[in-house]
Design a protein around this motif. Sequence first.
Motif, short mmCIF file in Angstrom:
data_model
loop_
_atom_site.label_atom_id
_atom_site.label_comp_id
_atom_site.label_asym_id
_atom_site.label_seq_id
_atom_site.Cartn_x
_atom_site.Cartn_y
_atom_site.Cartn_z
N LEU A 1 49.36 19.74 -23.24
CA LEU A 1 48.16 18.91 -23.38
C LEU A 1 47.49 18.61 -22.05
CD1 LEU A 1 49.43 16.40 -26.08
CD2 LEU A 1 47.55 18.03 -26.36
N ASP A 2 48.28 18.53 -21.00
CA ASP A 2 47.72 18.17 -19.70
C ASP A 2 46.97 19.31 -19.01
OD1 ASP A 2 48.72 15.58 -19.86
OD2 ASP A 2 50.66 16.18 -19.02
N ASN A 3 47.33 20.55 -19.33
CA ASN A 3 46.73 21.67 -18.57
C ASN A 3 45.99 22.67 -19.45
OD1 ASN A 3 48.66 23.30 -19.83
ND2 ASN A 3 50.00 23.37 -18.05
N ALA A 4 45.96 22.48 -20.75
CA ALA A 4 45.41 23.50 -21.66
C ALA A 4 43.95 23.81 -21.34
CB ALA A 4 45.56 23.05 -23.11
N ILE A 5 43.13 22.79 -21.11
CA ILE A 5 41.71 23.02 -20.83
C ILE A 5 41.54 23.73 -19.48
CG2 ILE A 5 39.50 21.89 -20.36
CD1 ILE A 5 40.23 19.80 -22.42
N ARG A 6 42.30 23.29 -18.48
CA ARG A 6 42.20 23.95 -17.16
C ARG A 6 42.64 25.41 -17.25
NH1 ARG A 6 44.59 19.10 -15.63
NH2 ARG A 6 46.59 20.11 -15.24
N ALA B 1 45.05 23.40 -32.44
CA ALA B 1 46.17 22.71 -33.10
C ALA B 1 46.31 21.27 -32.64
CB ALA B 1 47.46 23.48 -32.84
N ASN B 2 45.73 20.93 -31.47
CA ASN B 2 45.84 19.58 -30.93
C ASN B 2 44.48 18.95 -30.70
OD1 ASN B 2 48.96 19.34 -30.09
ND2 ASN B 2 48.25 21.40 -29.58
N SER B 3 43.53 19.27 -31.55
CA SER B 3 42.13 18.89 -31.33
C SER B 3 41.94 17.37 -31.24
CB SER B 3 41.25 19.45 -32.45
OG SER B 3 41.73 19.02 -33.73
N LEU B 4 42.60 16.59 -32.06
CA LEU B 4 42.38 15.14 -32.06
C LEU B 4 42.78 14.52 -30.73
CD1 LEU B 4 43.59 14.17 -35.64
CD2 LEU B 4 41.25 14.47 -34.82
N PHE C 1 40.18 15.86 -27.80
CA PHE C 1 38.83 15.27 -27.78
C PHE C 1 38.77 14.01 -26.92
CE2 PHE C 1 37.74 17.21 -32.15
CZ PHE C 1 37.33 18.37 -31.52
N SER C 2 39.87 13.31 -26.77
CA SER C 2 39.87 12.05 -26.02
C SER C 2 40.06 12.24 -24.52
CB SER C 2 40.99 11.14 -26.55
OG SER C 2 42.26 11.75 -26.35
N GLN C 3 40.23 13.46 -24.09
CA GLN C 3 40.47 13.71 -22.68
C GLN C 3 39.16 13.88 -21.90
OE1 GLN C 3 43.11 17.01 -22.06
NE2 GLN C 3 44.85 16.03 -23.06
N PRO C 4 39.10 13.39 -20.68
CA PRO C 4 37.88 13.57 -19.85
C PRO C 4 37.59 15.05 -19.60
CG PRO C 4 39.32 11.88 -18.91
CD PRO C 4 40.10 12.53 -20.00
N GLU C 5 38.65 15.88 -19.54
CA GLU C 5 38.46 17.31 -19.29
C GLU C 5 37.64 17.97 -20.40
OE1 GLU C 5 41.27 15.76 -19.05
OE2 GLU C 5 42.17 16.16 -17.07
N TRP C 6 37.72 17.41 -21.63
CA TRP C 6 36.94 17.98 -22.73
C TRP C 6 35.44 17.79 -22.49
CZ3 TRP C 6 37.29 21.35 -26.45
CH2 TRP C 6 36.34 21.36 -27.48
#
Length: 390
Positions: A314-319, A342-345, A348-353
Amino acid sequence: MLLPLKMCEYCDEQTFSEVMVKEMRNGLYHIDLHLNPPDEEIGIFREIIQLPGSHSDRSYKIIYNDECYFYRDCNAAFMLTVEEMPSISGSEMSTVNSSLIDDQEKSQTKSQKFGETSFLSEDLEAKPVQVWIKTNYEKAASSKSLMLPMVKYGSNKWRMEVTNPRDPDNRYYSIYPCSITILIDLGTPVRERNVIMMSDGLAEMFYNQHLCDVHFDFKDSQTVGAHVVILSAGSPVFSAMFRSEFLKSKTKKVTITDIDIEVFRQLLIYLYTGSAPKLAEENMTQLLFEAADKYNIDNLKTECTDALLKRVNLDNAIRLLVWSHIHSVAKLKEATLKFLAANSLRIFSQPEWMDLIKNYPELCLLATQHMSKLLNKTNKTANNYYDYLF
């Protein structure tokens, strides 16, 4: 002393929290087995591991059992058992063999076909299997465990009883291992053994910086020497770089400004040995991939990608999604998109999104499409279940 394993009515069997298997060279396998946190690990852990690479027809059942010792007395210990399982069926093996022969025949000369050489029987003869174990503990005082040979009994089983060290902070309690390392050596054919010995000699030349005919200069006057013929054989980019004009020059130096010296050193070690010791380190993998991409070393790129695939969270998926898009790592990009879906909810709450939406709208669209597909699939399953009930 070897004791019989016994079942505990209070403990359920479970699998290891993480299993990593790597073929170090033909026939030598390195297996890391990670246990659950200490307060949950009492009991029996059982796993069947299919070997990759040159011995993919072999599998081993590994059993970690500490519940019989835990309930017996305070001398905390565990028994590890390694058992070779039956090989894959003859029909499956014939398919593998025919494919192997086809590939080998393409690379053989017309006068020397696969199976017609005099050394083949010597290389494929049965070798004695050896198994070693090393226990790994989080406590620094207990981190110097040795790799010990396991005791063989029967034709295909190995056992080892290990007594856990005492906790330095509380002498009444023992420390339980956080992981276990197993080495399985199926034997090295004569030709392979000769190649390994030659590789070790070349690596020693690099480590000792002996007879280097090219030097790479980095910032702060740091320099690393290497050998033109080794680098040219492992990288088409190096091969093109070391043309006759370069070899005729007096300095034979190359200045590297875009790669850190330690990353470049790992790249060179890989070309000499076939492995990079620091490849899996979190601050190394992506940089090493970028260096391997620059010098067109495909095998190293694949190993870096495999290491990153195991690290998606969860911490690095977007990066990692952005990085894999920039560097065209399709396998990692697809994996991160599926993970985000699979972890969309929680994503969405992360600043990276929000940063992804602003800076990479095309990636945001791809991620949203994956989320939509997963949601539709879930809704379809739910509707079918609802129709079934009513």
